[in-house]
Write an enzyme that holds these catalytic residues in place. Structure first.
Site: not given
Length: 433
Positions: A260, A340
């Protein structure tokens, strides 16, 4: 479409940890309300939404709460609702913990089947995982991988001669959940029992509602329901904890020694990846009826573009008429970043325009009258680039239709990064056979 239950239905029994005799009731709920718990034994108590944000404890179960209102061990209830794909329900309870039943989701599955299901007037709000997510807690790990359905692969491993390791990988559908997962029971080791009792837990625990693994064998009131019942129960718990996300998830979940604590940590991490709500976008239409998301495979069925020029990863929202919102996740490995301004990479503005156009293309080419056509640029106006888009950014692309005719379409488009406008333009297209 979203679903709720058809009628009110109740179940009573002993709670696992508190030992109290409890009655739990499922009630129908309106669309988009989610799963909400209401404590009937606390006057004027506020409803508690089943959300990871409301988790207050993860010790031998998942507990949620708000203020003085607490509900313990909700995972088996949520697993049944998730397994049967129920989106909206009110869960009334007259104590702090649901009945444990036989230690599985069987009682709640039977409640759902008795109540029946009703389709509602809004589509489901799926969340589709677009990129891998990895969360650890000690030696427990949960990973999410992109998938067009919910699938869980779970491994458990213990240093015990009666239970060493088990593995199961399965899709989660209502049919599979009912037959393969829902009836698997909770379990513990015999040497844990005294310590759990000292902590005030398992006051209602017995062989009626749990399987106990002893030093030399397994204790149960019946034979194991599956040879690998223990890993199946871990999957059941995980299905329940995952529903604390608040929406059904499409992903391949890989769980290694899950519990859990790591389950809830994972859900919170997944919630943190949710894109900004589109109500931050100026042209958001609150009353629009939205469709379920469109994943990359369906996008490729609509658009002719392919890598590296396919610049939309996922559609997260559309009304199928005049508005669409898409996502592009930008990694440093994008081809255009390599050339780029490689020392300080930015996404070319023309490719931001292309991403807008492709997002618009998904909306336009989904229309029946445009089937078999391609959409080509005719013109662009009012183009502005307002901030650089760099590796690691998530580009949210919103497109609003301004004009749509049989051969020409015009849209207004914006891209966002972290809620701020990165670029905008008005685009015009021609539809060509």
């Amino acid at each position: 479409m979203q679903k709720t239950i058809n009628k009110e239905v109740s179940y009573s029994g002993i709670a696992l940890h508190t030992g109290s005799y409890t009655t739990l009731t499922f009630k129908p709920a309106p669309v988009n309300s989610g799963i909400v718990f209401v404590r009937k034994d606390i006057p004027n108590s506020k409803p508690v939404k089943a959300s990871a944000e409301n988790v207050i404890a993860v010790v031998r179960g998942t507990s949620i709460g708000a203020g003085e209102v607490k509900i313990h061990t909700v995972e088996h209830v949520l697993a049944a609702l998730a397994g049967f794909e129920i989106d909206n329900a009110i869960i009334e309870i007259d104590a702090a913990e649901p009945p444990v039943g036989d230690g599985s989701s069987l009682p709640y599955m039977n409640m759902v089947k008795e109540a029946g299901l009703v389709e509602q007037a809004e589509p489901k709000r799926y969340f589709t995982v677009a990129e891998p997510l990895y969360v650890t807690e000690g030696d427990n790990t949960v990973i999410a991988l992109p998938s067009d359905e919910l699938k869980i692969s779970c491994t458990i491993a213990f240093n015990h001669k009666c239970l060493k390791s088990q593995y199961l990988s399965t899709r989660i559908t209502p049919e599979i959940f009912e037959k393969q997962i829902a009836t698997s029971r909770t379990f513990c080791f015999y040497n844990e029992v005294e310590a759990l009792m000292d902590k005030g837990l398992i006051k209602g625990g017995s062989l009626d509602n749990a399987v106990v693994i002893g030093e030399n064998g397994v204790f149960s009131k019946e034979e194991l329901r599956f040879e690998d019942e223990f890993v199946r129960h871990k999957i059941l718990d995980l299905v329940g904890d995952l529903y604390l996300f608040g929406r059904p998830i499409k992903a391949h979940i890989v769980a290694i020694k899950s519990g859990h604590a790591v389950n809830v940590k994972f859900v919170k991490a997944l919630m943190a990846t949710v894109p900004p709500k589109t109500d931050v976008i100026a042209k958001s239409k609150k009353d629009a009826k939205l469709t379920i998301p469109i994943d990359i495979n369906k996008i490729k069925q609509i658009l002719p573009h392919r890598y590296p020029f396919l610049l939309v990863d996922r559609i997260i929202e559309t009304d199928n008429e005049s508005r669409i919102v898409g996502l592009k996740n930008l990694t440093v490995n994008e081809e255009f970043f390599n050339g780029h301004f490689p020392g300080n990479p930015v996404m070319p503005g023309v490719l931001q325009l292309e991403a807008m156009a492709q997002c618009a293309g998904v909306l336009m080419l989904k229309k029946r009258e445009n089937e078999g056509k391609n959409a080509y640029f005719m013109a662009m106006e009012n183009v502005k680039f307002r901030k650089p888009v760099i590796p690691g950014d998530q580009l949210l692309i919103e497109v609003q239709v301004l004009k749509m005719k049989s051969k020409i379409g015009k849209v207004s488009a914006k891209t966002y990064v972290d809620g701020e406008v990165a670029s905008e333009a008005d685009l015009m297209f021609a539809f060509v056979e």
